[in-house]
Scaffold this motif. Structure first.
Motif, PDB file in Angstrom:
ATOM      1  N   CYS A  24       2.511   4.302   4.787  1.00 28.11           N
ATOM      2  CA  CYS A  24       3.578   3.615   5.516  1.00 28.11           C
ATOM      3  C   CYS A  24       3.010   2.738   6.630  1.00 28.11           C
ATOM      4  N   ARG A  25       3.498   1.498   6.650  1.00 29.66           N
ATOM      5  CA  ARG A  25       3.090   0.558   7.697  1.00 29.66           C
ATOM      6  C   ARG A  25       4.280  -0.319   8.066  1.00 29.66           C
ATOM      7  N   ALA A  26       4.486  -0.483   9.352  1.00 29.95           N
ATOM      8  CA  ALA A  26       5.528  -1.375   9.866  1.00 29.95           C
ATOM      9  C   ALA A  26       6.887  -1.117   9.218  1.00 29.95           C
ATOM     10  N   GLY A  27       7.216   0.159   9.054  1.00 32.19           N
ATOM     11  CA  GLY A  27       8.518   0.519   8.515  1.00 32.19           C
ATOM     12  C   GLY A  27       8.646   0.437   7.012  1.00 32.19           C
ATOM     13  N   ARG A  28       7.570   0.081   6.311  1.00 29.28           N
ATOM     14  CA  ARG A  28       7.594   0.010   4.852  1.00 29.28           C
ATOM     15  C   ARG A  28       6.636   1.035   4.268  1.00 29.28           C
ATOM     16  N   CYS A  29       7.052   1.669   3.210  1.00 26.10           N
ATOM     17  CA  CYS A  29       6.246   2.728   2.605  1.00 26.10           C
ATOM     18  C   CYS A  29       5.957   2.422   1.139  1.00 26.10           C
ATOM     19  N   ARG A  30       4.742   2.776   0.728  1.00 22.66           N
ATOM     20  CA  ARG A  30       4.313   2.579  -0.662  1.00 22.66           C
ATOM     21  C   ARG A  30       3.837   3.918  -1.202  1.00 22.66           C
ATOM     22  N   ALA A  31       4.370   4.310  -2.364  1.00 17.55           N
ATOM     23  CA  ALA A  31       3.952   5.571  -2.977  1.00 17.55           C
ATOM     24  C   ALA A  31       2.505   5.475  -3.440  1.00 17.55           C
ATOM     25  N   VAL A  32       1.692   6.443  -3.042  1.00 15.38           N
ATOM     26  CA  VAL A  32       0.294   6.511  -3.475  1.00 15.38           C
ATOM     27  C   VAL A  32       0.172   7.416  -4.696  1.00 15.38           C
ATOM     28  N   ARG A  33       0.835   8.565  -4.636  1.00 16.02           N
ATOM     29  CA  ARG A  33       0.798   9.504  -5.763  1.00 16.02           C
ATOM     30  C   ARG A  33       2.042  10.372  -5.738  1.00 16.02           C
ATOM     31  N   THR A  34       2.653  10.571  -6.892  1.00 19.45           N
ATOM     32  CA  THR A  34       3.864  11.388  -7.018  1.00 19.45           C
ATOM     33  C   THR A  34       3.688  12.352  -8.187  1.00 19.45           C
ATOM     34  N   GLN A  35       4.187  13.570  -8.025  1.00 22.37           N
ATOM     35  CA  GLN A  35       4.084  14.550  -9.118  1.00 22.37           C
ATOM     36  C   GLN A  35       5.323  15.438  -9.133  1.00 22.37           C
ATOM     37  N   ARG A  36       5.761  15.786 -10.336  1.00 18.91           N
ATOM     38  CA  ARG A  36       6.921  16.649 -10.527  1.00 18.91           C
ATOM     39  C   ARG A  36       6.462  18.042 -10.933  1.00 18.91           C
ATOM     40  N   PHE A  37       7.076  19.062 -10.379  1.00 16.88           N
ATOM     41  CA  PHE A  37       6.758  20.457 -10.698  1.00 16.88           C
ATOM     42  C   PHE A  37       8.046  21.194 -11.080  1.00 16.88           C
ATOM     43  N   ASP A  38       7.915  22.153 -11.964  1.00 16.24           N
ATOM     44  CA  ASP A  38       9.023  23.039 -12.319  1.00 16.24           C
ATOM     45  C   ASP A  38       9.104  24.118 -11.240  1.00 16.24           C
ATOM     46  N   SER A  39      10.150  24.089 -10.422  1.00 13.36           N
ATOM     47  CA  SER A  39      10.250  25.004  -9.278  1.00 13.36           C
ATOM     48  C   SER A  39      10.180  26.467  -9.709  1.00 13.36           C
ATOM     49  N   GLY A  40      10.885  26.796 -10.783  1.00 14.17           N
ATOM     50  CA  GLY A  40      10.957  28.180 -11.219  1.00 14.17           C
ATOM     51  C   GLY A  40       9.659  28.745 -11.753  1.00 14.17           C
ATOM     52  N   SER A  41       8.684  27.885 -12.014  1.00 16.43           N
ATOM     53  CA  SER A  41       7.385  28.340 -12.543  1.00 16.43           C
ATOM     54  C   SER A  41       6.397  28.673 -11.432  1.00 16.43           C
ATOM     55  N   HIS A  42       6.818  28.543 -10.181  1.00 16.62           N
ATOM     56  CA  HIS A  42       5.932  28.818  -9.054  1.00 16.62           C
ATOM     57  C   HIS A  42       6.593  29.833  -8.122  1.00 16.62           C
ATOM     58  N   ASP A  43       5.738  30.604  -7.429  1.00 13.25           N
ATOM     59  CA  ASP A  43       6.275  31.650  -6.566  1.00 13.25           C
ATOM     60  C   ASP A  43       6.528  31.194  -5.138  1.00 13.25           C
ATOM     61  N   SER A  44       6.100  29.958  -4.822  1.00 14.27           N
ATOM     62  CA  SER A  44       6.312  29.472  -3.458  1.00 14.27           C
ATOM     63  C   SER A  44       6.079  27.970  -3.404  1.00 14.27           C
ATOM     64  N   LEU A  45       6.586  27.349  -2.331  1.00 10.92           N
ATOM     65  CA  LEU A  45       6.306  25.938  -2.116  1.00 10.92           C
ATOM     66  C   LEU A  45       4.830  25.739  -1.779  1.00 10.92           C
ATOM     67  N   SER A  46       4.249  26.696  -1.064  1.00 13.32           N
ATOM     68  CA  SER A  46       2.834  26.584  -0.695  1.00 13.32           C
ATOM     69  C   SER A  46       1.939  26.433  -1.912  1.00 13.32           C
ATOM     70  N   SER A  47       2.227  27.198  -2.960  1.00 15.74           N
ATOM     71  CA  SER A  47       1.385  27.122  -4.162  1.00 15.74           C
ATOM     72  C   SER A  47       1.495  25.759  -4.824  1.00 15.74           C
ATOM     73  N   ILE A  48       2.687  25.148  -4.769  1.00 15.28           N
ATOM     74  CA  ILE A  48       2.872  23.813  -5.347  1.00 15.28           C
ATOM     75  C   ILE A  48       2.120  22.767  -4.518  1.00 15.28           C
ATOM     76  N   ILE A  49       2.242  22.856  -3.197  1.00 10.10           N
ATOM     77  CA  ILE A  49       1.527  21.901  -2.339  1.00 10.10           C
ATOM     78  C   ILE A  49       0.023  22.032  -2.532  1.00 10.10           C
ATOM     79  N   ARG A  50      -0.458  23.277  -2.610  1.00  9.02           N
ATOM     80  CA  ARG A  50      -1.892  23.512  -2.820  1.00  9.02           C
ATOM     81  C   ARG A  50      -2.360  22.852  -4.108  1.00  9.02           C
ATOM     82  N   GLU A  51      -1.587  23.015  -5.167  1.00  8.65           N
ATOM     83  CA  GLU A  51      -1.941  22.393  -6.449  1.00  8.65           C
ATOM     84  C   GLU A  51      -1.901  20.869  -6.354  1.00  8.65           C
ATOM     85  N   PHE A  52      -0.893  20.347  -5.664  1.00 11.33           N
ATOM     86  CA  PHE A  52      -0.744  18.894  -5.543  1.00 11.33           C
ATOM     87  C   PHE A  52      -1.888  18.271  -4.752  1.00 11.33           C
TER      88      PHE A  52
END
Length: 331
Positions: free
Chosen positions: A20-48
């Motif tokens: 993000c610069r000067a109020g504009r943001c550009r996606a660098v990397r995006t990933q989708r996860f199946d919430s029910g396949s993980h035991d916590s948000l921390s584990s998803i962030i760690r993987e990401f």
């Protein structure tokens, strides 16, 4: 500034690193996860973040489907449709972030709405928006979210609500029967019990028990072997199945009525936005007039809601866009 953002729901979790610069943001990397396949948000962030060489993340914001608690120990949330307890301070420390905010998922959608263009919206009713008037957002998906947007100086500030868990109000004799069915089968009534993926399945069961139409063996099999709500929707839209058709009609009637209720409650002269995962999939049914008929059916207040613009949000990552915007503001 690089930020980490997330849109966390009962079905899926989307994570993104944005520049993000000067109020504009550009996606660098995006990933989708199946919430029910993980035991916590921390584990998803760690993987990401695994293998992420750039350690320059300055801020993070996560839009989460659940009420955010603010205490002396910081922010925390119990995700409504997942067995997750998320603590802001713990995430901030674990991933060495200088700033981190937890917000409700419909707050995130509220922030994201300001970044949408015409191609991201489908108009159900043009209406006549009042400049800087309050806005409302409602969205059925895994659950039912609702939010209010209030103008403050130069932008809209989204306010989260838990209105989806308020008691369902019937509008005709059949819906009164539905209310009794909810009391018998669920022990209470709420809008989320009928306006959500599992709510669609519940409406199907109600109409089946009522003898509204015979159940197709093909549809019954599809519901058992896959996502039952998706099977009902396909049967209605693609196969013209009588029971599925009546189910979707009832869903749209109730959806329109509650969207109109929210317009009145929020004084949403700036417009109502229909978000969530279900609306874009049934856009043909939402735009055939039935939804707006229920929306407008407000007695003396019908002229009031008639003036309210109503649009469907067709951009699926609107919550993620909003979380990125919020990360830059909170950061």
């Amino acid at each position: 500034m690089r930020v980490l953002a997330g849109d966390i729901g009962g079905t899926k979790t989307l994570l993104q690193i944005a520049e993000c610069r000067a109020g504009r943001c550009r996606a660098v990397r995006t990933q989708r996860f199946d919430s029910g396949s993980h035991d916590s948000l921390s584990s998803i962030i760690r993987e990401f973040l695994k293998g992420e060489k750039n350690k320059s993340l300055k801020a993070a914001c996560f839009g989460i489907a659940g009420p955010i608690r603010e205490t002396a120990k910081g922010q925390s949330v119990k995700v409504t449709n997942l067995p997750w307890e998320i603590h802001g301070r713990e995430l901030k420390r674990r991933f060495k972030l200088s700033r981190l905010a937890l917000i409700n998922d419909f707050q995130a959608i509220g922030y994201g709405i300001e970044a949408l263009g015409k191609r991201d919206l489908a108009v159900l009713h043009k209406g006549k928006a009042v400049k800087h008037g309050p806005r409302a957002v409602i969205g059925a998906g895994t659950g039912l979210g609702q939010g209010i947007l209030v103008w403050n100086r130069d932008h809209y500030v989204p306010i989260a609500t838990e209105g989806g868990h308020a008691n369902f109000a019937p509008t005709n004799d059949m819906q009164i029967e539905l209310m009794r069915y909810l009391l018998k089968t669920a022990g209470r009534t709420s809008w989320e019990l009928v306006l959500s993926g599992h709510g669609l399945v519940r409406l199907y069961g109600f109409l089946k028990e009522r003898g509204a139409a015979p159940e197709s063996a093909t549809v019954a099999q599809a519901m058992q072997t896959g996502d039952p709500a998706a099977a009902i929707t396909r049967a209605a839209l693609e196969q013209n199945d009588p029971l599925a058709n009546q189910t979707l009609d009832l869903f749209v009637d109730i959806y329109g009525a509650q969207a109109g209720n929210l317009a009145l409650t929020a004084g949403a002269t700036g417009g109502v936005y229909i978000a969530g995962g279900i609306a874009p999939k049934i856009i043909s049914r939402l735009s055939d007039g039935r939804f707006m008929q229920a929306f407008r059916n407000k007695g003396k207040m019908s002229p009031y809601v008639e003036a309210v613009p109503v649009q469907v949000v067709t951009r699926p990552e609107v919550g993620l866009v909003g979380a990125v915007m919020a990360a830059t503001r909170f950061g």
